[in-house]
Design a protein around this motif. Structure first.
Motif, PDB file in Angstrom:
ATOM      1  N   PHE A 136      40.888  43.769  41.542  1.00 27.03           N
ATOM      2  CA  PHE A 136      42.007  44.699  41.441  1.00 27.03           C
ATOM      3  C   PHE A 136      42.814  44.768  42.739  1.00 27.03           C
ATOM      4  N   PHE A 137      42.127  44.787  43.861  1.00 27.47           N
ATOM      5  CA  PHE A 137      42.797  44.997  45.148  1.00 27.47           C
ATOM      6  C   PHE A 137      43.571  43.768  45.617  1.00 27.47           C
ATOM      7  N   ALA A 138      43.348  42.627  44.983  1.00 28.44           N
ATOM      8  CA  ALA A 138      44.070  41.418  45.352  1.00 28.44           C
ATOM      9  C   ALA A 138      45.313  41.193  44.485  1.00 28.44           C
ATOM     10  N   LEU A 139      45.515  42.062  43.500  1.00 31.13           N
ATOM     11  CA  LEU A 139      46.603  41.868  42.548  1.00 31.13           C
ATOM     12  C   LEU A 139      47.845  42.640  42.964  1.00 31.13           C
ATOM     13  N   ASP A 140      49.013  42.006  42.806  1.00 29.05           N
ATOM     14  CA  ASP A 140      50.254  42.756  42.965  1.00 29.05           C
ATOM     15  C   ASP A 140      50.584  43.431  41.629  1.00 29.05           C
ATOM     16  N   ALA A 141      51.686  44.140  41.578  1.00 26.79           N
ATOM     17  CA  ALA A 141      52.032  44.919  40.380  1.00 26.79           C
ATOM     18  C   ALA A 141      52.163  44.022  39.152  1.00 26.79           C
ATOM     19  N   ARG A 142      52.769  42.856  39.323  1.00 24.81           N
ATOM     20  CA  ARG A 142      52.929  41.939  38.184  1.00 24.81           C
ATOM     21  C   ARG A 142      51.579  41.397  37.738  1.00 24.81           C
ATOM     22  N   GLY A 143      50.745  41.009  38.703  1.00 22.81           N
ATOM     23  CA  GLY A 143      49.429  40.486  38.349  1.00 22.81           C
ATOM     24  C   GLY A 143      48.565  41.525  37.674  1.00 22.81           C
ATOM     25  N   LEU A 144      48.656  42.777  38.119  1.00 23.61           N
ATOM     26  CA  LEU A 144      47.880  43.843  37.489  1.00 23.61           C
ATOM     27  C   LEU A 144      48.310  44.046  36.046  1.00 23.61           C
ATOM     28  N   ALA A 145      49.610  44.027  35.792  1.00 23.09           N
ATOM     29  CA  ALA A 145      50.098  44.174  34.416  1.00 23.09           C
ATOM     30  C   ALA A 145      49.601  43.041  33.530  1.00 23.09           C
ATOM     31  N   GLY A 155      53.443  47.390  30.588  1.00 25.41           N
ATOM     32  CA  GLY A 155      52.629  47.986  31.639  1.00 25.41           C
ATOM     33  C   GLY A 155      53.129  47.763  33.052  1.00 25.41           C
ATOM     34  N   TYR A 156      54.125  46.874  33.218  1.00 26.27           N
ATOM     35  CA  TYR A 156      54.589  46.560  34.568  1.00 26.27           C
ATOM     36  C   TYR A 156      55.379  47.710  35.157  1.00 26.27           C
ATOM     37  N   LEU A 157      54.978  48.124  36.362  1.00 28.52           N
ATOM     38  CA  LEU A 157      55.697  49.151  37.112  1.00 28.52           C
ATOM     39  C   LEU A 157      56.291  48.503  38.354  1.00 28.52           C
ATOM     40  N   ASP A 158      57.608  48.456  38.420  1.00 27.44           N
ATOM     41  CA  ASP A 158      58.296  47.803  39.525  1.00 27.44           C
ATOM     42  C   ASP A 158      58.178  48.666  40.784  1.00 27.44           C
ATOM     43  N   PRO A 159      57.459  48.191  41.804  1.00 32.56           N
ATOM     44  CA  PRO A 159      57.292  48.993  43.020  1.00 32.56           C
ATOM     45  C   PRO A 159      58.613  49.365  43.682  1.00 32.56           C
ATOM     46  N   ALA A 160      59.641  48.553  43.470  1.00 35.07           N
ATOM     47  CA  ALA A 160      60.938  48.833  44.087  1.00 35.07           C
ATOM     48  C   ALA A 160      61.572  50.108  43.530  1.00 35.07           C
ATOM     49  N   GLU A 165      57.452  59.344  47.656  1.00 38.35           N
ATOM     50  CA  GLU A 165      56.322  60.191  47.269  1.00 38.35           C
ATOM     51  C   GLU A 165      55.400  59.457  46.296  1.00 38.35           C
ATOM     52  N   GLN A 166      55.971  58.783  45.309  1.00 46.77           N
ATOM     53  CA  GLN A 166      55.159  58.030  44.350  1.00 46.77           C
ATOM     54  C   GLN A 166      54.390  56.912  45.041  1.00 46.77           C
ATOM     55  N   ARG A 167      55.046  56.256  45.988  1.00 40.15           N
ATOM     56  CA  ARG A 167      54.387  55.168  46.722  1.00 40.15           C
ATOM     57  C   ARG A 167      53.224  55.708  47.552  1.00 40.15           C
ATOM     58  N   ALA A 168      53.423  56.856  48.175  1.00 39.53           N
ATOM     59  CA  ALA A 168      52.357  57.456  48.986  1.00 39.53           C
ATOM     60  C   ALA A 168      51.165  57.855  48.122  1.00 39.53           C
ATOM     61  N   VAL A 169      51.442  58.401  46.938  1.00 39.22           N
ATOM     62  CA  VAL A 169      50.353  58.784  46.029  1.00 39.22           C
ATOM     63  C   VAL A 169      49.582  57.550  45.580  1.00 39.22           C
ATOM     64  N   GLN A 170      50.304  56.494  45.207  1.00 39.65           N
ATOM     65  CA  GLN A 170      49.647  55.273  44.749  1.00 39.65           C
ATOM     66  C   GLN A 170      48.783  54.672  45.852  1.00 39.65           C
ATOM     67  N   GLN A 171      49.297  54.647  47.065  1.00 40.74           N
ATOM     68  CA  GLN A 171      48.527  54.093  48.180  1.00 40.74           C
ATOM     69  C   GLN A 171      47.304  54.954  48.480  1.00 40.74           C
ATOM     70  N   GLY A 172      47.466  56.275  48.412  1.00 44.90           N
ATOM     71  CA  GLY A 172      46.335  57.175  48.626  1.00 44.90           C
ATOM     72  C   GLY A 172      45.275  57.010  47.569  1.00 44.90           C
ATOM     73  N   ASN A 173      45.714  56.850  46.315  1.00 43.56           N
ATOM     74  CA  ASN A 173      44.760  56.628  45.231  1.00 43.56           C
ATOM     75  C   ASN A 173      43.974  55.340  45.455  1.00 43.56           C
ATOM     76  N   GLY A 174      44.669  54.301  45.912  1.00 42.29           N
ATOM     77  CA  GLY A 174      44.001  53.033  46.172  1.00 42.29           C
ATOM     78  C   GLY A 174      42.955  53.145  47.276  1.00 42.29           C
ATOM     79  N   ARG A 175      43.283  53.887  48.320  1.00 40.49           N
ATOM     80  CA  ARG A 175      42.318  54.061  49.409  1.00 40.49           C
ATOM     81  C   ARG A 175      41.095  54.832  48.928  1.00 40.49           C
TER      82      ARG A 175
END
Length: 258
Positions: A136-145, A155-160, A165-175
């Protein structure tokens, strides 16, 4: 060190408080990924859906540093709430937490009677020979979808398009996920310990799941005495999002008997 849930942990409560309780446990994507499960079950059950400590900006106590710790904390909380015959329903990492709770409860008389049944929806956690968990941690958004969804475009969520705030939450969840589940999202001892589970168990799996395949799911189910396995067509890692009606058709008869 005793694992205890934070007192201010967000907890959705829905449905009839006098009905049987279902504890809905989300996966790495956060509580919004199990919202359809909460909505469906609230028609007939008392549903509790916590946000795991460390997800969505919540506090994670140092005492909760693994899935085993989190499972123990949820069991202790249910004991404090005097809940009995609870149905555990977990998606992805939530499925792992549910299975770990069932294993721990079977080994500790203090938790006798708390868990009545388990539903594991495309849960990670076990090591199955020949069926590795996707990195999971090696996948980018497209690969995860691509690996998580039957229909990757859905299922694809474009990080751009994310806000800061959404980016910070996603990164925090990953950590938090890396701490709780480990980068391999597995416990080498889990598969062997599943034989201790002593409550009715259902494994529900998306046929197109590339994170943990249906063959992986069957291996997990086969390790649990009497467990049932249902494969959901045209669905990936989150069948309750891609094929909700087929998912409810698998879950509802099980709950009626369990």
């Amino acid at each position: 060190m005793i694992s205890v849930l934070p007192e201010d942990l967000p907890m959705i409560q829905a449905g009839d408080p006098t009905a049987r309780t279902a504890l809905v446990l989300h996966g790495g994507g956060g509580p919004q990924t199990v919202a359809p499960i909460v909505g469906h079950l609230s028609a007939t059950m008392h549903v509790l859906a916590p946000t795991h400590p460390g997800w969505d900006g919540t506090t994670r106590p140092e005492s909760i540093a693994s899935v085993a710790d989190l499972a123990r904390a949820y069991l202790s909380w249910l004991l404090d709430q005097r809940e009995l015959d609870v149905v555990l329903i977990g998606s992805s990492i939530g499925g792992w937490i549910a299975l770990e709770m069932a294993v721990q409860a079977a080994a500790d008389d203090r938790f006798a009677g708390i868990i009545g049944a388990v539903i594991d929806i495309d849960g990670v956690g076990a090591l199955v020979e020949g069926e590795p968990i996707a990195d999971f941690f090696a996948l980018d958004a497209r690969g995860l979808a691509e690996v998580a969804w039957h229909d990757p475009e859905r299922g694809y969520l474009d990080p751009a398009r994310f806000t800061d705030e959404q980016r910070a939450v996603q990164q925090g969840n990953g950590r938090t996920m890396a701490v709780i589940a480990g980068t391999g999202m597995s416990d080498a001892t889990l598969l062997d310990r599943l034989s201790a589970v002593n409550v009715p168990t259902l494994a529900v799996w998306g046929a197109s799941d590339g994170i943990v395949t249906p063959a992986y799911g069957r291996a997990v189910a086969s390790g649990i005495p009497g467990a049932q396995f249902v494969e959901i067509p045209a669905a990936g890692h989150l069948p309750h999002l891609e094929a909700p009606e087929a998912t409810w058709a698998a879950i509802d008869p099980f709950l009626a008997r369990a």
